[in-house]
Design a protein around this motif. Structure first.
Motif, PDB file in Angstrom:
ATOM      1  N   SER A   1     -34.838 -38.693  21.662  1.00 36.81           N
ATOM      2  CA  SER A   1     -33.909 -38.279  20.855  1.00 36.81           C
ATOM      3  C   SER A   1     -34.290 -37.410  19.587  1.00 36.81           C
ATOM      4  N   MET A   2     -35.128 -37.809  18.922  1.00 37.14           N
ATOM      5  CA  MET A   2     -35.661 -36.922  17.801  1.00 37.14           C
ATOM      6  C   MET A   2     -36.400 -35.508  18.145  1.00 37.14           C
ATOM      7  N   LYS A   3     -37.017 -35.543  19.341  1.00 36.03           N
ATOM      8  CA  LYS A   3     -37.500 -34.267  19.749  1.00 36.03           C
ATOM      9  C   LYS A   3     -36.404 -33.428  20.316  1.00 36.03           C
ATOM     10  N   LYS A   4     -35.374 -33.730  20.973  1.00 42.07           N
ATOM     11  CA  LYS A   4     -34.200 -33.000  21.183  1.00 42.07           C
ATOM     12  C   LYS A   4     -33.600 -32.503  19.972  1.00 42.07           C
ATOM     13  N   LEU A   5     -33.334 -33.247  18.838  1.00 41.11           N
ATOM     14  CA  LEU A   5     -32.913 -32.806  17.576  1.00 41.11           C
ATOM     15  C   LEU A   5     -33.740 -31.489  16.930  1.00 41.11           C
ATOM     16  N   ILE A   6     -34.967 -31.759  17.048  1.00 41.28           N
ATOM     17  CA  ILE A   6     -35.887 -30.962  16.622  1.00 41.28           C
ATOM     18  C   ILE A   6     -35.616 -29.656  17.280  1.00 41.28           C
ATOM     19  N   MET A   7     -35.778 -29.523  18.574  1.00 41.37           N
ATOM     20  CA  MET A   7     -35.338 -28.423  19.565  1.00 41.37           C
ATOM     21  C   MET A   7     -34.255 -27.742  19.253  1.00 41.37           C
ATOM     22  N   PHE A   8     -33.202 -28.392  19.153  1.00 41.07           N
ATOM     23  CA  PHE A   8     -31.890 -27.830  18.781  1.00 41.07           C
ATOM     24  C   PHE A   8     -31.868 -27.313  17.408  1.00 41.07           C
ATOM     25  N   LEU A   9     -32.415 -27.866  16.644  1.00 42.29           N
ATOM     26  CA  LEU A   9     -32.595 -27.171  15.128  1.00 42.29           C
ATOM     27  C   LEU A   9     -33.413 -25.837  15.204  1.00 42.29           C
TER      28      LEU A   9
ATOM     29  N   VAL B   1     -42.502 -21.216  33.505  1.00 39.93           N
ATOM     30  CA  VAL B   1     -43.241 -21.606  32.260  1.00 39.93           C
ATOM     31  C   VAL B   1     -42.287 -22.776  31.511  1.00 39.93           C
ATOM     32  N   ILE B   2     -41.064 -22.339  31.195  1.00 39.79           N
ATOM     33  CA  ILE B   2     -40.531 -23.455  30.342  1.00 39.79           C
ATOM     34  C   ILE B   2     -40.214 -24.869  30.816  1.00 39.79           C
ATOM     35  N   PRO B   3     -40.002 -24.931  32.100  1.00 38.69           N
ATOM     36  CA  PRO B   3     -39.898 -26.370  32.520  1.00 38.69           C
ATOM     37  C   PRO B   3     -41.113 -27.183  32.308  1.00 38.69           C
ATOM     38  N   HIS B   4     -42.289 -26.466  32.370  1.00 43.71           N
ATOM     39  CA  HIS B   4     -43.670 -27.223  32.268  1.00 43.71           C
ATOM     40  C   HIS B   4     -43.835 -27.512  30.526  1.00 43.71           C
ATOM     41  N   LEU B   5     -43.266 -26.734  29.739  1.00 35.07           N
ATOM     42  CA  LEU B   5     -43.219 -26.581  28.223  1.00 35.07           C
ATOM     43  C   LEU B   5     -42.513 -28.042  27.902  1.00 35.07           C
ATOM     44  N   ALA B   6     -41.276 -28.003  28.580  1.00 38.34           N
ATOM     45  CA  ALA B   6     -40.352 -29.070  28.405  1.00 38.34           C
ATOM     46  C   ALA B   6     -41.087 -30.452  28.842  1.00 38.34           C
ATOM     47  N   ARG B   7     -41.598 -30.333  30.283  1.00 34.54           N
ATOM     48  CA  ARG B   7     -42.135 -31.655  30.547  1.00 34.54           C
ATOM     49  C   ARG B   7     -43.422 -32.241  29.631  1.00 34.54           C
ATOM     50  N   ALA B   8     -44.225 -31.260  29.044  1.00 31.92           N
ATOM     51  CA  ALA B   8     -44.998 -31.711  28.379  1.00 31.92           C
ATOM     52  C   ALA B   8     -44.429 -32.237  27.119  1.00 31.92           C
ATOM     53  N   ILE B   9     -43.425 -32.039  26.370  1.00 29.25           N
ATOM     54  CA  ILE B   9     -43.026 -32.446  25.318  1.00 29.25           C
ATOM     55  C   ILE B   9     -42.180 -33.769  25.711  1.00 29.25           C
TER      56      ILE B   9
END
Length: 331
Positions: A4-12, A262-270
């Motif tokens: 949830s914190m990671k999602k918030l950071i990505m949104f900010l 590319v982006i799905p792999h970055l999201a998967r890593a996060i």
């Protein structure tokens, strides 16, 4: 760190990039001027140069970039889950090739911008439908049959596009076709966004509603059926939704590659492989990434650089780095 914190950071981060994209450009605008212009616009005071730049040029372009980036990234993530393959992208079933052919045909026939977008959208949908019908006729293993159908259809439409380029007027039509195929958001208007918003909403809603089922599909078809999920129906939903948002994206900005890979792999890593978290984060990261790429495209030189060139130049090394760190999740 909790998801949830990671999602918030990505949104900010997305909000910060949104504001940054509003500020920079050929015509620099301060945050104070932006706030003042927005206030005046909704207070009925319009017609200034600042108002034109913000509401007729930058905001439509920014929103289009966010939608296209999110669409391509989300479709790529959904396809990677459905095919259980880390090298799959949104154009796997021929949507981009079909849309490209439709747009090139419209340009060759000297049609308006609206007709170009409509034909790109229709041929994008038609290409995926043909790929699916090929799979049905072959009566082969579902996943491999879809891949085979996609390859055949992509080759067919790419060859047809090449034929159009060969016969196009080298002084007029050919440059327009070539520039369109390289991808750009330079001519985006509010009407373009209104034209794709309904297909986008339908596609995104469908994918987000079934995202948890993609986790089950990863275990195999037999396990999915045991848990009460129909793999064939799920594949149809994913294909339909992904094709809608991919064809919509290509219809307004041309061919923009590598984002869906590319982006799905970055999201998967996060956030990991759980699609309940992966798809929302992919959505936000895709929007952020294409906004940044578009900022570079319009500000790096005196002439705007096509998006397709930049996404490829930046996507290849980025993909190698991310995939190397995250490849264990696919083994």
């Amino acid at each position: 760190m909790h998801s949830s914190m990671k999602k918030l950071i990505m949104f900010l981060i997305l909000i910060a990039v949104f504001i940054f994209s509003l500020v920079i450009g050929r015509y620099n605008i301060s945050i104070v001027e932006i706030v003042s212009t927005i206030y005046n616009h909704y207070a009925g005071v319009t017609g200034s140069n600042m108002d034109t730049v913000i509401f007729n040029i930058r905001l439509p372009r920014i929103f289009a970039g966010m939608l296209v980036g999110a669409a391509l990234a989300t479709a790529g993530a959904a396809y990677q889950g459905m095919f259980k393959n880390p090298l799959v992208s949104p154009d796997m079933l021929g949507a981009s090739a079909g849309a490209g052919f439709g747009a090139c045909l419209a340009i060759f026939m000297s049609q308006s911008a609206l007709v170009i977008q409509i034909m790109a959208f229709i041929f994008g949908l038609a290409a995926v439908l043909i790929a699916y019908l090929i799979n049905v006729k072959l009566d082969y293993e579902p996943t491999l049959g879809l891949v085979l159908g996609g390859i055949l259809v992509s080759t067919l439409f790419s060859s047809a596009t090449g034929a159009i380029k060969y016969f196009a007027d080298a002084n007029d039509k050919l440059p327009a076709i070539t520039f369109w195929l390289m991808g750009s958001l330079s001519s985006i208007s509010s009407k373009d966004i209104l034209m794709i918003i309904i297909p986008m909403i339908i596609g995104f809603t469908a994918l987000f509603l079934v995202r948890w089922k993609l986790n089950v599909l990863a275990f195999g078809e037999e396990e999915a059926r045991t848990l009460g999920i129909d793999p064939r129906k799920l594949r149809l939903i994913v294909i339909f939704a992904s094709t809608l948002i991919t064809a919509s994206s290509v219809s307004i900005c041309g061919m923009v590659g590598w984002i869906g890979l590319v982006i799905p792999h970055l999201a998967r890593a996060i956030v990991g492989p759980d699609y309940r978290n992966l798809l929302p984060v992919t959505f936000v990261l895709g929007s952020t990434y294409l906004l940044l790429i578009d900022d570079i495209a319009r500000c790096l030189g005196t002439v705007e650089i096509p998006l397709g060139i930049l996404t490829a130049l930046m996507g290849v090394p980025f993909f190698i780095l991310i995939f190397k760190q995250n490849v264990r999740g696919w083994k």
